[in-house]
Design an enzyme around this catalytic site. Structure first.
Site, PDB file in Angstrom:
ATOM      1  N   HIS A 158      30.702 -26.503  55.901  1.00 44.96           N
ATOM      2  CA  HIS A 158      31.163 -25.918  57.160  1.00 44.96           C
ATOM      3  C   HIS A 158      31.533 -27.038  58.127  1.00 44.96           C
ATOM      4  O   HIS A 158      30.825 -28.034  58.214  1.00 44.96           O
ATOM      5  CB  HIS A 158      30.047 -25.057  57.775  1.00 44.96           C
TER       6      HIS A 158
ATOM      7  N   GLY B  32      63.985 -20.648  38.458  1.00 50.01           N
ATOM      8  CA  GLY B  32      63.139 -21.097  37.368  1.00 50.01           C
ATOM      9  C   GLY B  32      63.863 -21.875  36.278  1.00 50.01           C
ATOM     10  O   GLY B  32      65.013 -22.295  36.436  1.00 50.01           O
TER      11      GLY B  32
ATOM     12  N   ASP C 113      56.342 -25.530  27.809  1.00 49.11           N
ATOM     13  CA  ASP C 113      57.313 -24.567  28.317  1.00 49.11           C
ATOM     14  C   ASP C 113      57.967 -23.714  27.240  1.00 49.11           C
ATOM     15  O   ASP C 113      58.608 -22.704  27.564  1.00 49.11           O
ATOM     16  CB  ASP C 113      58.421 -25.296  29.084  1.00 49.11           C
TER      17      ASP C 113
END
Length: 462
Positions: free
Chosen positions: A440, A266, A307
């Site tokens: 689908h 990290g 951050d």
């Protein structure tokens, strides 16, 4: 430069999103950026990783899928330089786009390191910028360092070094089984490397639901990636052939060898030299403390985004965009709800991806929500049989039947998580979610199957 309403330190996702929103609201703004607009995500993170995954997926499909469909093909050569040139072209185009957006919005960009010298003052390489209304801290992050493992850019690499690597290693040890480790392991393995992940915790992507880590490990193992969890790295040393790591796991110590070791544990906030302490900005370790939902710091008029924020903020680009825009709104006097970080999708890119939103089963139990869970393997779907890829979908509901978490592992599941996020964000019940008709055959049908099952109306999932 004349004073602007707002000075934003950092031109990554949080910083430039804030600046663009401020411009839309009629406020003047200057962005201070030490490197390149776009930040870590664009230049050394998710965008180039996702671009390299595109190339790796082609090689992976030829190796693992083509023969099944009667296609006789082999990868004769991988021209790494051309692959990286294509990756860098993607980065360049995005960088150019950001720069043009800021120019058209009238946002000034100053190149240099910004340092806070007061609540309305920022020094940039000897010059001084003054903010009439606010300063926004959005400096981003740097790679996390290990006390006893020093990168050399050759045999021991940081994630920044890995993006500069101009070859595919013959073999790689990856220290860390989070997003960076999972992504690089798949890229390098698909391109021919032998890869082993060493993770300190008891599962991969350890901050996600336990079922996600287990499913990802199985999917990686199927592609030839070894993952070892519950590890402690005792010593790392370089040799003439690469690197050796003495690793304790399962009560024994084993030596792993490879051409390179990637440090993938990290990143950490880029606050060194930013002048936060002198300006009286309260921090919790490396993170800046936000004292309210407006993401205002301990100093009135100084805001934080991206951050630099600590948990529960996830330090991801998608949350940084939202944080930057929210800060801009608050500076302009626009109110509204804060950010519910549980509803920010958390994804790991790759040939096999993970995508999670809301609460894990463990988190729901910790909050006393009496979780009810339903899980389905993607192989149980028509699309799963077509693809041949492993994967899993897990839906977590509370005791009242409301969907509180959705967790996905498989190909392209990052494209499914917005629909899941809508369900958890708007607190839909399993019955309400089951009323959403899915196409689908698709992987998304797994969600409908689980919603139906939890609503007491099972179709194929029984």
């Amino acid at each position: 430069m004349e004073p602007r309403d707002v000075v934003v330190i950092g031109g990554g996702p949080a910083g430039y999103a804030c600046a663009l929103r401020l411009a839309d609201l009629g406020l003047s703004c200057v962005v201070v950026e030490a490197a390149d607009l776009g930040g870590t995500c664009l230049h050394r993170g998710c965008v180039p990783t996702r671009a390299m995954t595109e190339a790796a997926a082609i090689a992976d499909a030829l190796a693992n899928k083509a023969a099944r469909w009667g296609i006789d093909a082999v990868v004769e050569k991988i021209d790494v330089r051309r692959m990286l040139a294509a990756r860098d072209d993607v980065v360049r185009r995005n960088h150019t786009s950001i720069r043009h957006h800021l120019e058209r919005a009238g946002v000034a960009v100053v190149r240099g390191y910004g340092r806070l010298t007061g609540p309305r003052s920022v020094a940039v390489d000897g010059d001084r910028l003054t903010a009439a209304r606010a300063v926004v801290l959005a400096m981003g992050s740097v790679v996390r360092r290990f006390a006893h493992i020093l990168p050399d850019g050759d045999a021991i690499l940081t994630s920044d070094d890995a993006f500069a690597l101009d070859r595919v290693p013959r073999s790689a040890l990856i220290l860390g089984g989070g997003a960076v480790g999972a992504e690089f392991s798949q890229i390098w393995r698909a391109l021919g490397a032998e890869v082993t992940i060493l993770e300190r915790e008891d599962r991969l992507v350890p901050f996600e639901d336990a079922a996600v880590g287990s499913a990802l490990a199985r999917a990686l193992r199927r592609r030839g990636v070894t993952s070892v969890t519950g590890t402690h790295v005792e010593e790392v040393r370089t040799t003439g052939e690469g690197v050796e790591a003495d690793v304790t796991h399962g009560g024994r110590t084993e030596t792993f060898r490879a051409e390179i070791l990637l440090l993938a544990a990290g990143r950490t906030p880029a606050t060194e030299g930013a002048g936060l302490e002198a300006a009286g900005i309260a921090c919790d370790g490396a993170h800046v403390v936000a004292r309210n939902d407006a993401l205002e710091t301990s100093e009135p008029g100084v805001y934080v985004a991206g951050d630099l924020l600590g948990p529960p903020a996830p330090a991801r680009a998608n949350s940084a965009f939202v944080e930057g825009m929210l800060v801009a709104d608050r500076i302009a006097g626009i109110g509204g709800p804060g950010i519910d970080y549980a509803q920010v999708p958390r994804v790991t890119h790759g040939i096999v991806e993970t995508a999670c939103v809301g609460l894990s089963e463990e988190a729901a139990a910790a909050e006393g929500l009496e979780p009810r869970n339903a899980t389905m393997q993607l192989g149980g779907l028509a699309m799963g049989a077509i693809s041949g890829d492993p994967g899993l979908v897990k839906v977590v509901a509370d005791g009242d039947g409301n969907v509180v978490g959705v967790h996905l592992v498989g190909p392209h599941v990052t494209e499914l998580v917005p629909g899941a996020a809508a369900v958890t964000t708007f607190e839909a019940s399993v019955a309400e979610a089951a009323s959403i008709v899915h196409a689908h055959p698709t992987f998304a049908e797994a969600l409908q199957e689980l919603y139906l099952a939890q609503a007491g109306r099972p179709l194929h999932h029984r």
